[in-house]
Design an enzyme around this catalytic site. Structure first.
Site, mmCIF file in Angstrom:
data_model
loop_
_atom_site.group_PDB
_atom_site.id
_atom_site.type_symbol
_atom_site.label_atom_id
_atom_site.label_comp_id
_atom_site.label_asym_id
_atom_site.label_seq_id
_atom_site.Cartn_x
_atom_site.Cartn_y
_atom_site.Cartn_z
ATOM 1 C CB CYS A 187 1.245 -3.672 5.648
ATOM 2 S SG CYS A 187 -0.318 -4.525 5.944
ATOM 3 C CG HIS B 183 -0.273 0.094 2.538
ATOM 4 N ND1 HIS B 183 0.085 1.296 3.133
ATOM 5 C CD2 HIS B 183 0.100 -0.879 3.421
ATOM 6 C CE1 HIS B 183 0.649 1.067 4.306
ATOM 7 N NE2 HIS B 183 0.686 -0.247 4.512
#
Length: 538
Positions: A462, A443
């Protein structure tokens, strides 16, 4: 007439010929069945093959079964008159070092021992013909398999399709025994990606250096005259000094330039001096650097198992993402931010399933109870200040101002926190979904300044990407239309998420390689930030 017919015995000849032929065929068929049964007995058990008070574990029984069924059960390797086959096998296994493989994993010690047993005249090789054939065939075919597809790697999850062409390995093995040109066979099997080929060259150089200068590994670097000479020798190992230093004035500049290169290779400050960090790195065993390159070569070989020949590779220690094609590298590489040592990004593979513009961030439970809930209890305005919504168990937005937060604990939190979309969102304006069991994906971020940090191990697991727009355009085949791009550039607040599906399957591989080549083809070593490296193999 009848009497004359019986007196003529010539009619017996074709009958006898038929009987003899039938007998030979029956004998050969019976012998074939016996040989096949002997081979299958050895291949259908998990027990080691025992030969002359020794034992060897068969690694590739399924590949051997396929080969024998297709090409027959001839004794090639253990025939004492066919030493050329075994010499070829030994030569091929000696080359294992140049590929980052360990020859001892392929029965090399037994193969050497076998030839010595045969040559001393006190060993009857006929006693173990089938056993030897299985061991030597297993050595060759297992080696070919690992050259093409690598050894297994430590993945927490594999979510991509693997397509191992066993027929290709069986054919390669047949080519090997038919033509005995092992170099040609290996060239056909090895990966062609530039990263692998460059790493192999670096490995070849370092292995050759240690073979010629084994004492270099024990030298100690320091700021004494002897310590600086030790540094010069070790810098030759890394390729930054071509020959010995003589001690004249020009050598000072050569040493400084060499230290600059070494420091850049290891990602530390390029002072050009023998500072404490540099001395510590130079005093690490050189064999450790060789081991790191070997392990990375295996990762690259493993990528040959993918059904697709295009993939995204995230290397955790390098904190870097790159796009890779089967036989070339795409000119798209970027920095990433990965998990902290306390919240590690796991090694896994998955498919990218979609790209979401203006995503919500639904906070994982672990972060909700450890970070968000304590912040809310300290500051009731925290949720509004950070654009968070509160969702009940049915996913409905509730008025967080009506919740008695003092009664909520980490063990009885019945809500989820969701951050509204926008440039202040922790996921930024683009999210790349993955089909994994982890709450981990690629992301954008609202902290793009952090990509300038050297140590980019800052996330909860992440992967934050430096160039989300470029990555989205690539995976979507320039599918971000002008309207969407305009919206993304405006950083709109509370924009509803939009999902874009991919037109093809793109694997995402998240690996842990402490050695690799960078986007310029230069060898780099990275800090073992998660302390995952295995014991050093000399």
């Amino acid at each position: 007439m009848v009497a004359r017919y019986y007196k003529n015995k010539f009619w017996l000849i074709p009958v006898l010929a038929m009987l003899v032929t039938g007998g030979v065929v029956a004998y050969r068929y019976a012998r074939l069945n016996k040989v096949r049964a002997q081979f299958n007995r050895l291949l259908n058990t998990e027990k080691p093959v025992v030969v002359k008070n020794d034992s060897e574990q068969v690694q590739s029984p399924d590949l051997l079964k396929r080969y024998y069924e297709k090409y027959g059960y001839d004794n090639l390797w253990s025939d004492t008159s066919a030493t050329g086959y075994r010499y070829m096998l030994l030569s091929m296994l000696r080359y294992a070092d140049s590929l980052g493989l360990n020859r001892n994993d392929y029965h090399a010690s037994y193969l050497i021992k076998y030839d010595s047993l045969v040559n001393n005249g006190k060993f009857n090789p006929d006693s173990f013909v089938t056993e030897n054939e299985v061991i030597f065939s297993d050595a060759a075919i297992s080696f070919l398999f690992h050259v093409a597809y690598g050894r297994d790697i430590p993945l927490a999850y594999n979510g991509v399709d693997l397509r191992i062409d066993t027929g290709r390995i069986v054919q390669a093995y047949n080519n090997l025994v038919q033509h005995r040109n092992w170099r040609s066979v290996l060239d056909e099997l090895e990966p062609q990606v530039p990263q692998y080929q460059l790493l192999k060259k670096y490995l070849s150089y370092t292995v050759a250096f240690l073979r010629d200068f084994p004492e270099a590994d024990t030298l100690r670097v320091s700021n004494t005259d002897a310590g600086r000479m030790a540094a010069a020798i070790k810098l030759r190992f890394y390729g930054f000094i071509a020959d010995s230093l003589t001690g004249d004035t020009s050598d000072v500049e050569r040493m400084r330039a060499a230290l600059h290169g070494f420091q850049r290779m290891h990602g530390i400050d390029t002072t050009g001096a023998l500072d404490a960090k540099t001395v510590a790195l130079l005093n690490q065993p050189l064999t450790q650097s060789v081991t790191r390159i070997r392990e990375s070569l295996n990762y690259w070989r493993w990528t040959g198992r993918l059904a697709e020949k295009e993939f995204i590779l995230v290397n955790i220690p390098a904190a870097r993402l790159q796009i890779v094609l089967h036989d070339s590298a795409v000119d798209l590489s970027m920095r990433v931010i990965v998990g902290k040592p306390s919240t590690r990004t796991p090694q896994f593979t998955a498919y990218m399933t979609g790209v979401i513009a203006y995503p919500y961030w639904t906070v994982p439970h672990s972060i909700a109870v450890s970070k968000i809930l304590p912040a809310v209890k300290r500051n009731r305005a925290y949720l509004d200040e950070n654009n968070f919504q509160v969702l009940d168990r049915n996913g409905r937005v509730v008025n967080h101002k009506l919740i008695r937060w003092s009664a909520i604990t980490a063990k009885n939190l019945p809500y989820k926190f969701r951050q509204a979309s926008g440039c202040d969102n922790a996921l930024g304006i683009l999210k790349f979904d993955l089909n994994s069991p982890f709450s981990i994906y690629l992301h954008d971020t609202n902290r793009r300044d952090l990509f300038q940090e050297k140590d980019r191990f800052l996330s909860h697991g992440c992967v934050r990407v430096e160039k989300p727009m470029e990555l989205a355009n690539y995976v979507l085949d320039n599918g971000l239309d002008s309207v969407t791009r305009a919206k993304l550039n405006q950083c709109l607040e509370n924009e509803k998420p939009s999902t874009f599906k991919l037109s093809r399957k793109i694997p995402v591989l998240i690996f842990y390689m402490t050695a690799d080549v960078d986007e310029y083809g230069a060898l780099r070593f990275y800090k073992d930030v998660y302390n995952l490296e295995t014991a050093v193999v000399s």
